[in-house]
Design a protein around this motif. Structure first.
Motif, PDB file in Angstrom:
ATOM      1  N   LEU A  44      39.848  34.901  35.694  1.00  0.00           N
ATOM      2  CA  LEU A  44      39.873  34.098  34.479  1.00  0.00           C
ATOM      3  C   LEU A  44      38.666  34.518  33.654  1.00  0.00           C
ATOM      4  O   LEU A  44      37.526  34.322  34.071  1.00  0.00           O
ATOM      5  N   THR A  45      38.912  35.149  32.506  1.00  0.00           N
ATOM      6  CA  THR A  45      37.828  35.595  31.646  1.00  0.00           C
ATOM      7  C   THR A  45      37.808  34.744  30.379  1.00  0.00           C
ATOM      8  O   THR A  45      38.601  33.818  30.239  1.00  0.00           O
ATOM      9  N   TYR A  46      36.928  35.090  29.450  1.00  0.00           N
ATOM     10  CA  TYR A  46      36.846  34.341  28.195  1.00  0.00           C
ATOM     11  C   TYR A  46      38.111  34.491  27.358  1.00  0.00           C
ATOM     12  O   TYR A  46      38.456  33.605  26.597  1.00  0.00           O
ATOM     13  N   PHE A  47      38.812  35.627  27.491  1.00  0.00           N
ATOM     14  CA  PHE A  47      39.957  35.886  26.630  1.00  0.00           C
ATOM     15  C   PHE A  47      41.296  35.873  27.364  1.00  0.00           C
ATOM     16  O   PHE A  47      42.306  35.520  26.786  1.00  0.00           O
ATOM     17  N   PHE A  48      41.315  36.277  28.628  1.00  0.00           N
ATOM     18  CA  PHE A  48      42.577  36.455  29.340  1.00  0.00           C
ATOM     19  C   PHE A  48      42.527  35.861  30.740  1.00  0.00           C
ATOM     20  O   PHE A  48      41.475  35.751  31.352  1.00  0.00           O
ATOM     21  N   VAL A  49      43.727  35.537  31.238  1.00  0.00           N
ATOM     22  CA  VAL A  49      43.935  35.244  32.652  1.00  0.00           C
ATOM     23  C   VAL A  49      44.672  36.462  33.205  1.00  0.00           C
ATOM     24  O   VAL A  49      45.688  36.879  32.649  1.00  0.00           O
ATOM     25  N   HIS A  50      44.149  37.045  34.275  1.00  0.00           N
ATOM     26  CA  HIS A  50      44.776  38.211  34.894  1.00  0.00           C
ATOM     27  C   HIS A  50      45.656  37.734  36.042  1.00  0.00           C
ATOM     28  O   HIS A  50      45.165  37.107  36.981  1.00  0.00           O
ATOM     29  N   LEU A  51      46.955  38.023  35.946  1.00  0.00           N
ATOM     30  CA  LEU A  51      47.914  37.656  36.983  1.00  0.00           C
ATOM     31  C   LEU A  51      48.336  38.908  37.734  1.00  0.00           C
ATOM     32  O   LEU A  51      48.704  39.911  37.124  1.00  0.00           O
ATOM     33  N   LYS A  52      48.290  38.859  39.052  1.00  0.00           N
ATOM     34  CA  LYS A  52      48.743  39.962  39.894  1.00  0.00           C
ATOM     35  C   LYS A  52      50.130  39.598  40.414  1.00  0.00           C
ATOM     36  O   LYS A  52      50.296  38.608  41.117  1.00  0.00           O
ATOM     37  N   THR A  53      51.123  40.423  40.066  1.00  0.00           N
ATOM     38  CA  THR A  53      52.506  40.139  40.444  1.00  0.00           C
ATOM     39  C   THR A  53      52.783  40.620  41.863  1.00  0.00           C
ATOM     40  O   THR A  53      51.972  41.328  42.467  1.00  0.00           O
ATOM     41  N   LYS A  54      53.958  40.271  42.388  1.00  0.00           N
ATOM     42  CA  LYS A  54      54.369  40.719  43.727  1.00  0.00           C
ATOM     43  C   LYS A  54      54.523  42.230  43.781  1.00  0.00           C
ATOM     44  O   LYS A  54      54.380  42.840  44.834  1.00  0.00           O
ATOM     45  N   ASP A  55      54.838  42.840  42.621  1.00  0.00           N
ATOM     46  CA  ASP A  55      55.016  44.291  42.555  1.00  0.00           C
ATOM     47  C   ASP A  55      53.688  45.033  42.444  1.00  0.00           C
ATOM     48  O   ASP A  55      53.669  46.258  42.356  1.00  0.00           O
ATOM     49  N   GLY A  56      52.570  44.321  42.402  1.00  0.00           N
ATOM     50  CA  GLY A  56      51.269  44.949  42.305  1.00  0.00           C
ATOM     51  C   GLY A  56      50.795  45.173  40.873  1.00  0.00           C
ATOM     52  O   GLY A  56      49.733  45.747  40.655  1.00  0.00           O
ATOM     53  N   GLU A  57      51.580  44.736  39.898  1.00  0.00           N
ATOM     54  CA  GLU A  57      51.181  44.875  38.502  1.00  0.00           C
ATOM     55  C   GLU A  57      50.148  43.798  38.156  1.00  0.00           C
ATOM     56  O   GLU A  57      50.129  42.731  38.763  1.00  0.00           O
ATOM     57  N   THR A  58      49.313  44.109  37.173  1.00  0.00           N
ATOM     58  CA  THR A  58      48.390  43.108  36.645  1.00  0.00           C
ATOM     59  C   THR A  58      48.820  42.779  35.224  1.00  0.00           C
ATOM     60  O   THR A  58      48.902  43.660  34.376  1.00  0.00           O
ATOM     61  N   ILE A  59      49.106  41.503  34.996  1.00  0.00           N
ATOM     62  CA  ILE A  59      49.508  41.035  33.675  1.00  0.00           C
ATOM     63  C   ILE A  59      48.326  40.269  33.093  1.00  0.00           C
ATOM     64  O   ILE A  59      47.762  39.397  33.751  1.00  0.00           O
TER      65      ILE A  59
END
Length: 189
Positions: A132-147
């Motif tokens: 959780l940053t000042y601008f974005f929340v980084h989500l790691k998916t089951k496929d290994g992608e970072t959204i």
């Protein structure tokens, strides 16, 4: 002593006190929050926000030392408050994301390591909260992608928090283990 030397001396003292306050607040806040058992990322965020307020106070002090009148400092402070006020209502600005990050940090039940689902009709997203940053929340998916999802979007959408079964089992097992260890120690005495 002439006025320039006094201003330089006051500036050096202010910067020295700023460095001391920066170090002391970092240690005090970090130690206090460790005792409260807050996650490391949350402690870092609280320290950053505290240092931001200390830095703003130092800038205002330095402006006063170097001859800005109270009227000019008041204009500066009111400008900052206006920008923050706009940030609360702006939907897609950078200030909106910063403001949303603070609100999410202090009030939202979402934590690092939680798996969340953003309930959006057109583009639903699901993943583990990695950062959780000042601008974005980084989500790691089951496929290994970072959204990367803008904080203001999470603030506007409904979010479902999916309980991680391993995490839930760990939290249930940990207190029982500590209690059973304490009982064994007390019965041995």
């Amino acid at each position: 002593m002439n006025e320039l030397k006094i201003q330089i001396l006051e500036t050096l003292v202010t910067l020295f006190l700023y460095a001391i306050a920066f170090y002391i607040t970092k240690n005090i806040i970090d130690n206090t929050l460790k005792k409260a058992q807050l996650h490391r990322a949350r402690r870092k965020m609280i320290i950053k926000v505290t240092h931001l307020f200390i830095s703003i106070a130092v800038v205002v002090l330095l402006a006063g030392i170097w001859g800005l009148e109270q009227k000019e400092i008041a204009v500066f402070a009111s400008t900052i408050l206006t920008v923050l006020g706009i940030a609360f209502f702006a939907q897609w600005s950078l200030l909106s994301n910063i403001t949303s990050s603070l609100i999410l940090f202090f009030t939202h039940p979402m934590r690092l390591g939680d798996t969340i689902k953003i309930l959006d009709k057109d583009y639903p997203m699901e993943g583990e909260v990695a950062e959780l940053t000042y601008f974005f929340v980084h989500l790691k998916t089951k496929d290994g992608e970072t959204i990367t999802v803008p904080n203001s979007l999470i603030f506007q959408k409904s979010v479902s928090i999916i309980v991680n079964q391993d995490k839930k089992m760990f939290e249930k097992a940990l207190p029982n283990k500590l209690i059973s260890t304490d009982i064994k120690e007390n019965s041995a005495n």
